[in-house]
Design a protein around this motif. Structure first.
Motif, PDB file in Angstrom:
ATOM      1  N   GLN A 167      48.888   5.777  65.953  1.00  0.00           N
ATOM      2  CA  GLN A 167      47.603   6.022  65.309  1.00  0.00           C
ATOM      3  C   GLN A 167      46.960   7.289  65.845  1.00  0.00           C
ATOM      4  OE1 GLN A 167      44.905   2.618  64.944  1.00  0.00           O
ATOM      5  NE2 GLN A 167      46.643   1.235  65.214  1.00  0.00           N
ATOM      6  N   VAL A 168      47.110   7.543  67.156  1.00  0.00           N
ATOM      7  CA  VAL A 168      46.587   8.778  67.751  1.00  0.00           C
ATOM      8  C   VAL A 168      47.301   9.981  67.141  1.00  0.00           C
ATOM      9  CG1 VAL A 168      46.362  10.132  69.858  1.00  0.00           C
ATOM     10  CG2 VAL A 168      45.890   7.666  69.911  1.00  0.00           C
ATOM     11  N   ASP A 169      48.623   9.904  67.029  1.00  0.00           N
ATOM     12  CA  ASP A 169      49.390  11.011  66.430  1.00  0.00           C
ATOM     13  C   ASP A 169      48.947  11.265  64.997  1.00  0.00           C
ATOM     14  OD1 ASP A 169      50.914  11.501  68.695  1.00  0.00           O
ATOM     15  OD2 ASP A 169      52.489  10.075  68.120  1.00  0.00           O
ATOM     16  N   GLN A 170      48.690  10.174  64.257  1.00  0.00           N
ATOM     17  CA  GLN A 170      48.247  10.306  62.870  1.00  0.00           C
ATOM     18  C   GLN A 170      46.871  10.971  62.800  1.00  0.00           C
ATOM     19  OE1 GLN A 170      47.126   6.781  60.335  1.00  0.00           O
ATOM     20  NE2 GLN A 170      49.024   7.323  59.278  1.00  0.00           N
ATOM     21  N   ALA A 171      45.983  10.599  63.715  1.00  0.00           N
ATOM     22  CA  ALA A 171      44.642  11.198  63.741  1.00  0.00           C
ATOM     23  C   ALA A 171      44.701  12.679  64.090  1.00  0.00           C
ATOM     24  CB  ALA A 171      43.767  10.456  64.744  1.00  0.00           C
ATOM     25  N   ILE A 172      45.639  13.042  64.976  1.00  0.00           N
ATOM     26  CA  ILE A 172      45.797  14.453  65.358  1.00  0.00           C
ATOM     27  C   ILE A 172      46.225  15.283  64.149  1.00  0.00           C
ATOM     28  CG2 ILE A 172      47.203  16.044  66.735  1.00  0.00           C
ATOM     29  CD1 ILE A 172      47.210  13.887  68.942  1.00  0.00           C
ATOM     30  N   LEU A 173      47.048  14.688  63.280  1.00  0.00           N
ATOM     31  CA  LEU A 173      47.513  15.391  62.084  1.00  0.00           C
ATOM     32  C   LEU A 173      46.367  15.733  61.142  1.00  0.00           C
ATOM     33  CD1 LEU A 173      50.817  13.452  61.252  1.00  0.00           C
ATOM     34  CD2 LEU A 173      50.590  15.755  62.211  1.00  0.00           C
ATOM     35  N   THR A 174      45.246  15.005  61.244  1.00  0.00           N
ATOM     36  CA  THR A 174      44.086  15.292  60.386  1.00  0.00           C
ATOM     37  C   THR A 174      43.264  16.465  60.905  1.00  0.00           C
ATOM     38  OG1 THR A 174      42.547  13.801  61.536  1.00  0.00           O
ATOM     39  CG2 THR A 174      43.939  12.841  59.816  1.00  0.00           C
ATOM     40  N   GLY A 175      43.623  16.964  62.095  1.00  0.00           N
ATOM     41  CA  GLY A 175      42.896  18.102  62.648  1.00  0.00           C
ATOM     42  C   GLY A 175      42.114  17.806  63.909  1.00  0.00           C
ATOM     43  N   LEU A 176      42.097  16.559  64.349  1.00  0.00           N
ATOM     44  CA  LEU A 176      41.380  16.206  65.569  1.00  0.00           C
ATOM     45  C   LEU A 176      42.148  16.676  66.798  1.00  0.00           C
ATOM     46  CD1 LEU A 176      40.234  12.527  64.855  1.00  0.00           C
ATOM     47  CD2 LEU A 176      38.857  14.584  64.737  1.00  0.00           C
ATOM     48  N   SER A 177      41.415  16.989  67.865  1.00  0.00           N
ATOM     49  CA  SER A 177      42.057  17.267  69.143  1.00  0.00           C
ATOM     50  C   SER A 177      42.615  15.961  69.697  1.00  0.00           C
ATOM     51  CB  SER A 177      41.048  17.856  70.126  1.00  0.00           C
ATOM     52  OG  SER A 177      40.079  16.878  70.474  1.00  0.00           O
ATOM     53  N   THR A 178      43.477  16.066  70.698  1.00  0.00           N
ATOM     54  CA  THR A 178      44.073  14.858  71.269  1.00  0.00           C
ATOM     55  C   THR A 178      43.001  13.925  71.816  1.00  0.00           C
ATOM     56  OG1 THR A 178      46.085  16.065  71.839  1.00  0.00           O
ATOM     57  CG2 THR A 178      45.708  13.984  72.984  1.00  0.00           C
ATOM     58  N   ASN A 179      42.054  14.489  72.563  1.00  0.00           N
ATOM     59  CA  ASN A 179      41.005  13.650  73.160  1.00  0.00           C
ATOM     60  C   ASN A 179      40.121  13.008  72.084  1.00  0.00           C
ATOM     61  OD1 ASN A 179      41.814  14.083  75.779  1.00  0.00           O
ATOM     62  ND2 ASN A 179      40.394  15.777  76.145  1.00  0.00           N
TER      63      ASN A 179
END
Length: 288
Positions: free
Chosen positions: A252-264
């Protein structure tokens, strides 16, 4: 249960919430003028700006400043005056008090103290733009100003991208292009939007199109005046729950990063969505 009858022609010890014009002084109501003349004190966002309004309508009432930087000091002072029997009108520079403007803390304190709070109807930029936008007017979702930093905007817009209601935002001219670009990044550049600027003024203007079209137009033109941004609701909202529920937290974190969010930012978002501690997810994601 608290119940207070608040309407009267003039009521001592009451807080009146008085909207002011968003541009055209002819939009000032008779009742607003009458109220500002009759109260003992006007709590104004910017006393210099409000004085111009008072001068125009020949209102002699004394003012006191009440804005976002002196709220903590002013609220107890104004509540004390109300309790002593003074009537106070609170107004911002333009439009409705408390709507992307000062006021909510004073209203909450007055309600808590059992004091009458009397709202007057009047001008509001968001609703004025909405009814002329051509977008679906109801239901709508009012957001106001986004945060200024890109990542904060992305995080806020990610939570809104599947909303089906027309969304209303405010923006300053020097931040308009940046905000539109972020919206295109999150919502997709084919989402329909309407920009309303200089509402009720001489150069009132509506710009309609997709985010891509409006961004291209503003690449060739200078943004002037305050803007209301109206974004069409998502007519094909994605149901994120089934998809994400089948993914691990790290996925889910990897998917959120794909939307443009930073890792944190992605870790923080996924932790909140799954009701887990951010620190624990951080360690899990980074295999610490």
């Amino acid at each position: 249960m608290q119940q207070i009858s608040s309407f009267s022609e003039h009521q001592p010890g009451s807080l009146y919430l008085v909207p002011t014009p968003i541009g055209n002084l002819d939009d000032m109501t008779f009742r607003a003028i009458k109220t500002l003349k009759e109260v003992d004190l006007i709590a104004a966002e910017d006393t210099r700006h409000t004085q111009q309004l008072l001068n125009h309508f020949e209102i002699p009432t004394r003012q006191i400043s009440f804005h976002e930087h002196n709220t903590e000091q002013r609220v107890p002072e104004l509540i004390a005056k109300l309790k002593a029997g003074l009537s106070i009108a609170q107004c911002s520079d333009a439009g409705m008090p408390s709507i992307s403007d000062p006021g909510k803390e004073l209203v909450a304190a007055a309600v808590k103290a059992g004091l009458p709070v009397i709202p007057l109807p009047g001008a509001n930029a968001g609703l004025t733009a909405l009814i002329a936008s051509g977008l679906v007017p109801q239901p709508f979702y009012f957001f106001g100003f986004l945060e200024r930093k890109h990542q904060q905007q992305v995080t806020a817009l990610e939570k809104l991208k599947n909303r089906e209601e027309t969304m209303i935002f405010y923006e300053a001219p020097h931040r308009l292009k940046k905000t539109l670009a972020t919206m295109a990044e999150v919502f997709g550049d084919q989402r329909r939007i309407v920009l309303a600027r200089e509402l009720t003024k001489r150069y009132e203007e509506f710009t309609r199109g997709t985010l891509a079209e409006v961004l291209a137009w503003y690449d060739q033109h200078q943004a002037r005046g305050e803007f209301v941004i109206l974004v069409a609701g998502n007519d094909q909202p994605a149901d994120a729950t089934p998809a994400t529920s089948q993914l691990s937290l790290t996925e889910q974190v990897d998917q959120a990063i794909l939307t443009g969010l930073s890792t944190n930012a992605a870790i923080k978002l996924v932790a909140k969505q799954n009701h887990v501690k951010r620190q624990e997810l951080y360690k899990q994601y980074h295999q610490l």
